[in-house]
Design a protein around this motif. Structure first.
Motif, PDB file in Angstrom:
ATOM      1  N   PRO A   1     -90.656 -29.023 -47.917  1.00  0.00           N
ATOM      2  CA  PRO A   1     -89.781 -27.871 -48.147  1.00  0.00           C
ATOM      3  C   PRO A   1     -88.848 -28.058 -49.336  1.00  0.00           C
ATOM      4  CG  PRO A   1     -89.139 -29.053 -46.142  1.00  0.00           C
ATOM      5  CD  PRO A   1     -90.461 -29.599 -46.571  1.00  0.00           C
ATOM      6  N   LEU A   2     -88.437 -29.290 -49.614  1.00  0.00           N
ATOM      7  CA  LEU A   2     -87.571 -29.543 -50.765  1.00  0.00           C
ATOM      8  C   LEU A   2     -88.305 -29.266 -52.070  1.00  0.00           C
ATOM      9  CD1 LEU A   2     -85.924 -32.891 -49.573  1.00  0.00           C
ATOM     10  CD2 LEU A   2     -85.022 -30.563 -49.352  1.00  0.00           C
ATOM     11  N   VAL A   3     -89.571 -29.695 -52.136  1.00  0.00           N
ATOM     12  CA  VAL A   3     -90.363 -29.434 -53.337  1.00  0.00           C
ATOM     13  C   VAL A   3     -90.646 -27.938 -53.468  1.00  0.00           C
ATOM     14  CG1 VAL A   3     -92.575 -29.884 -54.475  1.00  0.00           C
ATOM     15  CG2 VAL A   3     -91.362 -31.747 -53.319  1.00  0.00           C
ATOM     16  N   ALA A   4     -90.948 -27.287 -52.345  1.00  0.00           N
ATOM     17  CA  ALA A   4     -91.198 -25.844 -52.383  1.00  0.00           C
ATOM     18  C   ALA A   4     -89.974 -25.097 -52.916  1.00  0.00           C
ATOM     19  CB  ALA A   4     -91.569 -25.337 -50.990  1.00  0.00           C
ATOM     20  N   GLN A   5     -88.787 -25.468 -52.450  1.00  0.00           N
ATOM     21  CA  GLN A   5     -87.569 -24.805 -52.916  1.00  0.00           C
ATOM     22  C   GLN A   5     -87.325 -25.071 -54.398  1.00  0.00           C
ATOM     23  OE1 GLN A   5     -84.622 -26.369 -50.216  1.00  0.00           O
ATOM     24  NE2 GLN A   5     -85.669 -25.500 -48.423  1.00  0.00           N
ATOM     25  N   ALA A   6     -87.574 -26.298 -54.840  1.00  0.00           N
ATOM     26  CA  ALA A   6     -87.369 -26.628 -56.254  1.00  0.00           C
ATOM     27  C   ALA A   6     -88.340 -25.847 -57.142  1.00  0.00           C
ATOM     28  CB  ALA A   6     -87.538 -28.132 -56.468  1.00  0.00           C
ATOM     29  N   LEU A   7     -89.565 -25.698 -56.702  1.00  0.00           N
ATOM     30  CA  LEU A   7     -90.537 -24.931 -57.482  1.00  0.00           C
ATOM     31  C   LEU A   7     -90.187 -23.446 -57.475  1.00  0.00           C
ATOM     32  CD1 LEU A   7     -93.818 -26.750 -56.403  1.00  0.00           C
ATOM     33  CD2 LEU A   7     -92.721 -26.847 -58.645  1.00  0.00           C
ATOM     34  N   ASP A   8     -89.656 -22.969 -56.367  1.00  0.00           N
ATOM     35  CA  ASP A   8     -89.201 -21.570 -56.332  1.00  0.00           C
ATOM     36  C   ASP A   8     -88.095 -21.350 -57.363  1.00  0.00           C
ATOM     37  OD1 ASP A   8     -90.971 -20.916 -54.331  1.00  0.00           O
ATOM     38  OD2 ASP A   8     -89.493 -21.059 -52.705  1.00  0.00           O
ATOM     39  N   ARG A   9     -87.175 -22.304 -57.448  1.00  0.00           N
ATOM     40  CA  ARG A   9     -86.099 -22.168 -58.426  1.00  0.00           C
ATOM     41  C   ARG A   9     -86.634 -22.234 -59.858  1.00  0.00           C
ATOM     42  NH1 ARG A   9     -83.493 -25.690 -54.698  1.00  0.00           N
ATOM     43  NH2 ARG A   9     -83.958 -27.495 -56.008  1.00  0.00           N
ATOM     44  N   HIS A  10     -87.615 -23.073 -60.068  1.00  0.00           N
ATOM     45  CA  HIS A  10     -88.128 -23.289 -61.426  1.00  0.00           C
ATOM     46  C   HIS A  10     -89.047 -22.164 -61.883  1.00  0.00           C
ATOM     47  CE1 HIS A  10     -88.881 -26.157 -64.768  1.00  0.00           C
ATOM     48  NE2 HIS A  10     -90.022 -25.506 -64.860  1.00  0.00           N
ATOM     49  N   PHE A  11     -89.949 -21.729 -61.001  1.00  0.00           N
ATOM     50  CA  PHE A  11     -90.983 -20.775 -61.394  1.00  0.00           C
ATOM     51  C   PHE A  11     -90.799 -19.380 -60.800  1.00  0.00           C
ATOM     52  CE2 PHE A  11     -93.740 -24.752 -61.682  1.00  0.00           C
ATOM     53  CZ  PHE A  11     -93.768 -24.756 -63.065  1.00  0.00           C
ATOM     54  N   GLY A  12     -90.005 -19.251 -59.755  1.00  0.00           N
ATOM     55  CA  GLY A  12     -89.985 -17.980 -59.042  1.00  0.00           C
ATOM     56  C   GLY A  12     -91.375 -17.681 -58.505  1.00  0.00           C
ATOM     57  N   ASP A  13     -91.806 -16.424 -58.650  1.00  0.00           N
ATOM     58  CA  ASP A  13     -93.153 -16.064 -58.197  1.00  0.00           C
ATOM     59  C   ASP A  13     -94.122 -15.928 -59.366  1.00  0.00           C
ATOM     60  OD1 ASP A  13     -92.225 -13.777 -59.371  1.00  0.00           O
ATOM     61  OD2 ASP A  13     -92.460 -12.495 -57.603  1.00  0.00           O
ATOM     62  N   ARG A  14     -93.787 -16.510 -60.530  1.00  0.00           N
ATOM     63  CA  ARG A  14     -94.624 -16.353 -61.719  1.00  0.00           C
ATOM     64  C   ARG A  14     -95.887 -17.204 -61.665  1.00  0.00           C
ATOM     65  NH1 ARG A  14     -89.949 -17.908 -63.824  1.00  0.00           N
ATOM     66  NH2 ARG A  14     -90.901 -19.689 -64.910  1.00  0.00           N
ATOM     67  N   VAL A  15     -95.853 -18.341 -60.972  1.00  0.00           N
ATOM     68  CA  VAL A  15     -96.938 -19.318 -61.029  1.00  0.00           C
ATOM     69  C   VAL A  15     -97.554 -19.487 -59.640  1.00  0.00           C
ATOM     70  CG1 VAL A  15     -97.552 -21.702 -61.558  1.00  0.00           C
ATOM     71  CG2 VAL A  15     -95.809 -20.532 -62.937  1.00  0.00           C
ATOM     72  N   PRO A  16     -98.778 -19.032 -59.411  1.00  0.00           N
ATOM     73  CA  PRO A  16     -99.434 -19.257 -58.119  1.00  0.00           C
ATOM     74  C   PRO A  16     -99.613 -20.758 -57.857  1.00  0.00           C
ATOM     75  CG  PRO A  16    -100.554 -17.535 -59.357  1.00  0.00           C
ATOM     76  CD  PRO A  16     -99.589 -18.180 -60.301  1.00  0.00           C
ATOM     77  N   ARG A  17     -99.338 -21.188 -56.631  1.00  0.00           N
ATOM     78  CA  ARG A  17     -99.389 -22.604 -56.312  1.00  0.00           C
ATOM     79  C   ARG A  17     -99.577 -22.797 -54.813  1.00  0.00           C
ATOM     80  NH1 ARG A  17     -94.405 -20.779 -57.909  1.00  0.00           N
ATOM     81  NH2 ARG A  17     -92.713 -20.931 -56.382  1.00  0.00           N
ATOM     82  N   MET A  18    -100.098 -23.954 -54.461  1.00  0.00           N
ATOM     83  CA  MET A  18    -100.139 -24.366 -53.060  1.00  0.00           C
ATOM     84  C   MET A  18     -99.620 -25.788 -52.961  1.00  0.00           C
ATOM     85  SD  MET A  18    -104.116 -25.200 -52.025  1.00  0.00           S
ATOM     86  CE  MET A  18    -104.980 -23.891 -52.882  1.00  0.00           C
ATOM     87  N   LEU A  19     -98.961 -26.092 -51.847  1.00  0.00           N
ATOM     88  CA  LEU A  19     -98.439 -27.429 -51.584  1.00  0.00           C
ATOM     89  C   LEU A  19     -99.279 -28.079 -50.499  1.00  0.00           C
ATOM     90  CD1 LEU A  19     -95.998 -26.069 -53.067  1.00  0.00           C
ATOM     91  CD2 LEU A  19     -94.527 -27.567 -51.705  1.00  0.00           C
TER      92      LEU A  19
END
Length: 343
Positions: A304-322
């Protein structure tokens, strides 16, 4: 048992990677342009189609299917342990090899060496004997990747087995690749790959020593992969990104600092994209809608920490899976791979 039949070359290679959340695997496989479908985790379906591979890495949050769209029609079959699919320009292949019993005692870990050697010797012969002899990308998933000490560590043993299976190879033509540890205690190595009729162009990262030139401290056999792969000339395909982590030069950075490792990893991608754009200036300079990322995270509590950091960095611009997975160095908390192109 079957092998890819010779096909006319047809149009230039085409590959589009989709993360499908709302379409079932049967509906996807009914499409004649689907080269491969990958399902992740215990909840992924079990399907016998050779274009489908179930990967036992548990996703965090919604679990999409990763879909490779190529040019129709796609033909598929099996040749012994190898499942394959091709469209006249590109070939998807997958092989799963159980580690032989009796080779794990005394910390030897030679079972993974033998399984990797078998897998890579099989796929190398298969690819060389096909109309798709140029390896572009490979993924390697194996259990307990950092178990063992010194040169008996399972990742180091895997690297030896992979190199033996490849045989004589030119380091300047190695494919992009990922090697990640599963957490399911199943001693079966999974390898899947993409090869082509025409060669791509390997790309190295100016911030990093090429993996195949790592010094002896990382094992008797350096890892055999390029940092990224540009597609063959004229292809409608993304840049293929290898597994990338917080490594500068050849040394890991920011041990014990999760978010600092993430930032270093993203800095590595910035440098890698710069090197790729020197050859292909049409590539976007930053990750965006044409990017697809798989983010491998070692500790379940860090997801969840990585997910939150990626949300802050990319928003919804970059499709991704963890995905919950083990990185090949014990001090590294995460690794990211994927594809990158125009949206």
């Amino acid at each position: 048992m079957s092998r890819p039949s010779p096909l006319p070359p047809g149009p230039p290679p085409r590959l589009q990677v989709e993360y499908a959340y709302d379409t079932g695997v049967d509906a996807l496989l009914a499409r004649d342009d689907v080269l491969a479908v990958l399902g992740f985790g215990d909840g992924a379906p079990r399907v016998g189609d050779p274009r489908y591979l179930r990967v036992p890495l548990e996703p965090y949050g919604a679990a999409p299917l990763e879909v490779w769209h190529a040019s129709a029609p796609v033909h598929a079959g099996r040749d012994g342990a190898i499942a394959w699919a091709c469209d006249g320009q590109l070939l998807f292949g997958a092989i799963e090899i159980e580690e032989p019993e009796g080779h794990a005692g005394e910390g030897d870990n030679s079972g993974i060496l033998l399984a990797a050697e078998h897998a890579y010797r099989s796929l190398t012969r298969f690819v060389a004997g096909s109309d798709y002899p140029y390896m572009l990308r490979a993924w390697n998933y194996l259990d307990a990747i950092t178990q063992g000490e010194g040169d008996a560590e399972r990742y180091r043993r895997f690297c030896v087995g992979r190199a033996r299976g490849l045989g004589d190879f030119d380091a300047s033509t190695l494919p992009a690749a990922t090697a990640i540890g599963r957490c399911d205690q199943d001693r079966t190595i999974q390898v899947y790959w993409l090869s082509a009729r025409s060669p791509g162009t390997p790309v190295e990262n100016p911030r990093q020593v090429s993996a195949y030139r790592y010094p002896r401290q990382y094992g008797p056999q350096p890892p055999t992969f390029a940092r990224a792969m540009l597609p063959p000339p004229g292809a409608d395909m993304p840049l293929l990104l290898s597994g990338t982590a917080a490594v500068v030069g050849h040394a890991s950075r920011h041990a014990g600092e999760l978010l600092a490792q993430l930032e270093e990893t993203l800095a590595n991608f910035d440098a890698l994209l710069g090197a790729a754009r020197a050859r292909a200036p049409e590539l976007p300079a930053r990750f965006g809608p044409g990017t697809r990322l798989k983010v491998y995270v070692r500790d379940r509590d860090d997801l969840p920490l990585v997910a939150q950091a990626l949300d802050r960095h990319f928003g919804d611009r970059v499709p991704r899976m963890l995905l919950h997975a083990v990185i090949c160095r014990r001090e590294l908390a995460l690794e990211i791979d994927g594809v990158h192109g125009a949206g």
